[in-house]
Design an enzyme around this catalytic site. Structure first.
Site, mmCIF file in Angstrom:
data_model
loop_
_atom_site.group_PDB
_atom_site.id
_atom_site.type_symbol
_atom_site.label_atom_id
_atom_site.label_comp_id
_atom_site.label_asym_id
_atom_site.label_seq_id
_atom_site.Cartn_x
_atom_site.Cartn_y
_atom_site.Cartn_z
ATOM 1 N N LYS A 1 0.838 -1.205 0.000
ATOM 2 C CA LYS A 1 0.000 0.000 0.000
ATOM 3 C C LYS A 1 0.877 1.261 0.000
ATOM 4 O O LYS A 1 0.616 2.216 -0.744
ATOM 5 C CB LYS A 1 -0.937 -0.006 1.220
ATOM 6 C CG LYS A 1 -2.044 -1.044 1.096
ATOM 7 C CD LYS A 1 -2.850 -1.250 2.368
ATOM 8 C CE LYS A 1 -3.799 -2.436 2.188
ATOM 9 N NZ LYS A 1 -4.595 -2.770 3.373
ATOM 10 N N GLN B 1 -5.032 -1.619 9.560
ATOM 11 C CA GLN B 1 -4.847 -2.931 8.949
ATOM 12 C C GLN B 1 -5.419 -4.018 9.848
ATOM 13 O O GLN B 1 -5.181 -4.040 11.052
ATOM 14 C CB GLN B 1 -3.339 -3.150 8.685
ATOM 15 C CG GLN B 1 -3.018 -4.391 7.885
ATOM 16 C CD GLN B 1 -3.558 -4.348 6.458
ATOM 17 O OE1 GLN B 1 -3.697 -3.273 5.860
ATOM 18 N NE2 GLN B 1 -3.885 -5.501 5.903
ATOM 19 N N ASP C 1 -11.226 2.288 3.390
ATOM 20 C CA ASP C 1 -11.485 0.845 3.300
ATOM 21 C C ASP C 1 -12.972 0.564 3.046
ATOM 22 O O ASP C 1 -13.337 -0.561 2.677
ATOM 23 C CB ASP C 1 -11.107 0.151 4.616
ATOM 24 C CG ASP C 1 -9.723 -0.487 4.557
ATOM 25 O OD1 ASP C 1 -9.329 -0.935 3.472
ATOM 26 O OD2 ASP C 1 -9.063 -0.548 5.616
HETATM 27 N N1 GUN Z 1 -6.753 -7.123 5.981
HETATM 28 C C1 GUN Z 1 -6.986 -7.888 4.879
HETATM 29 N N2 GUN Z 1 -7.548 -7.155 3.902
HETATM 30 C C2 GUN Z 1 -7.687 -5.895 4.396
HETATM 31 C C3 GUN Z 1 -8.185 -4.680 3.843
HETATM 32 O O1 GUN Z 1 -8.676 -4.602 2.696
HETATM 33 N N3 GUN Z 1 -8.129 -3.594 4.671
HETATM 34 C C4 GUN Z 1 -7.639 -3.656 5.929
HETATM 35 N N4 GUN Z 1 -7.640 -2.543 6.668
HETATM 36 N N5 GUN Z 1 -7.169 -4.769 6.471
HETATM 37 C C5 GUN Z 1 -7.182 -5.879 5.699
#
Ligand code: GUN
Length: 290
Positions: free
Chosen positions: A52, A96, A119
């Site tokens: 990211k 996350q 998200d």
């Molecule tokens: N953990 C696995 N996929 C995601 C996601 O798309 N966003 C976040 N914040 N955590 C994750």
């Protein structure tokens, strides 16, 4: 069989974003800014967060990674989120997942200001998305839609089977594909862990499009699908050998597919690209652009 190349599509999306950002910066605005909160040490999360942050650089965004120890209390994390909610220099905030067991993820998600919730996990965004209103859409589901759109895969009127009902993938993609969206208007079956095997097979064997997000290597086998199916593999599973595989037995199933996503280089790349799309939207909303 043709590959739905997530890397190619993601690069094209991020390139478009970086062009737009360059225009905003040229006109005197600051860059878009994403903040990522990472709690504890979890190898897959480390890897997702790294991609990211790297993608932010490619898109021309600023980013900040805030790391907290596994032992951080829920109250302390909530206080940090409140601080970032009030910070005008941050457009988008993600926490996350997964979080340590002593922290309730729903309390954390609910605390993020919906205007920064890139998200799309906050009930306000999830609700707006479900109702077909403007919203941040969960990045993996949104990324799958963008990938299908990029390759001009017909969706309207098709029979889609989604396997897995998680809040971050299965549930939102089943809603998005069935809604009256540009990439939608499909007839969708949402199968999950309690779906009887025979019923699952009935559904997958007549599906035009299958989205599988169960986290089990080789879950989808050749006998479960019809000729010409479009296969979207959301799984990212690391085998003991170190190899990354999806939820689809690629060698057996791909022969029968018209299109299939590879792992890696498929949906994973699109998740990150869709997050960049959401961050740009948070930024343009923040500055009332367009
Ligand atoms: N953990 C696995 N996929 C995601 C996601 O798309 N966003 C976040 N914040 N955590 C994750």
């Amino acid at each position: 069989m043709k590959l739905l190349d997530g890397k190619l599509c993601a690069e094209s999306l991020v390139k478009d974003i970086s062009r737009r950002v360059a225009g905003y910066v040229d006109s005197g605005l600051r860059k878009p800014h994403m903040t990522v909160i990472l709690v504890g040490e979890h190898a897959p999360s480390e890897s997702y967060v790294k991609s990211k942050i790297t993608s932010c650089k490619s898109a021309g965004f600023e980013s900040a990674l805030l790391r907290f120890p596994e032992q951080i209390g829920e109250a302390e994390l909530l206080a940090k989120i409140a601080e970032i909610n009030g910070d005008h220099a941050t457009d988008g905030l993600i926490v996350q997942l997964p979080l340590p067991k002593h922290i309730n993820p729903q309390n954390i998600i609910n605390a993020i200001d919906p205007v920064k919730d890139i998200d799309g996990f906050h009930p306000t965004n999830f609700g707006r998305m479900t109702l077909g209103q403007k919203a941040f859409r969960p990045a993996t589901a949104y990324g799958i839609c963008k990938l299908l759109q990029f390759y001009e895969i017909p969706i309207k009127g098709k029979h889609c089977v989604v396997i897995g009902r998680s809040n971050i993938v299965g549930k939102p993609i089943s809603i998005m594909l069935s809604n009256d969206f540009e990439i939608g208007n499909a007839t969708v079956t949402l199968a999950h862990i309690e779906t009887p095997r025979e019923l699952l097979l009935d559904e997958t064997r007549r599906a035009d499009i299958i989205v599988v997000a169960v986290g089990i290597p080789g879950f989808i086998t050749e006998d479960m699908v019809k000729e010409g199916v479009v296969m979207i593999d959301v799984g990212i599973n690391r085998l003991e050998s170190g190899k990354l595989v999806g939820d689809v037995d690629f060698d057996g199933v791909s022969e029968k597919c018209s299109w299939i996503t590879p792992v890696p280089g498929g949906v994973g790349r699109m998740t990150v690209a869709a997050l960049m799309v959401n961050t740009l939207m948070a930024y343009t909303d923040n500055f009332n652009l367009e």
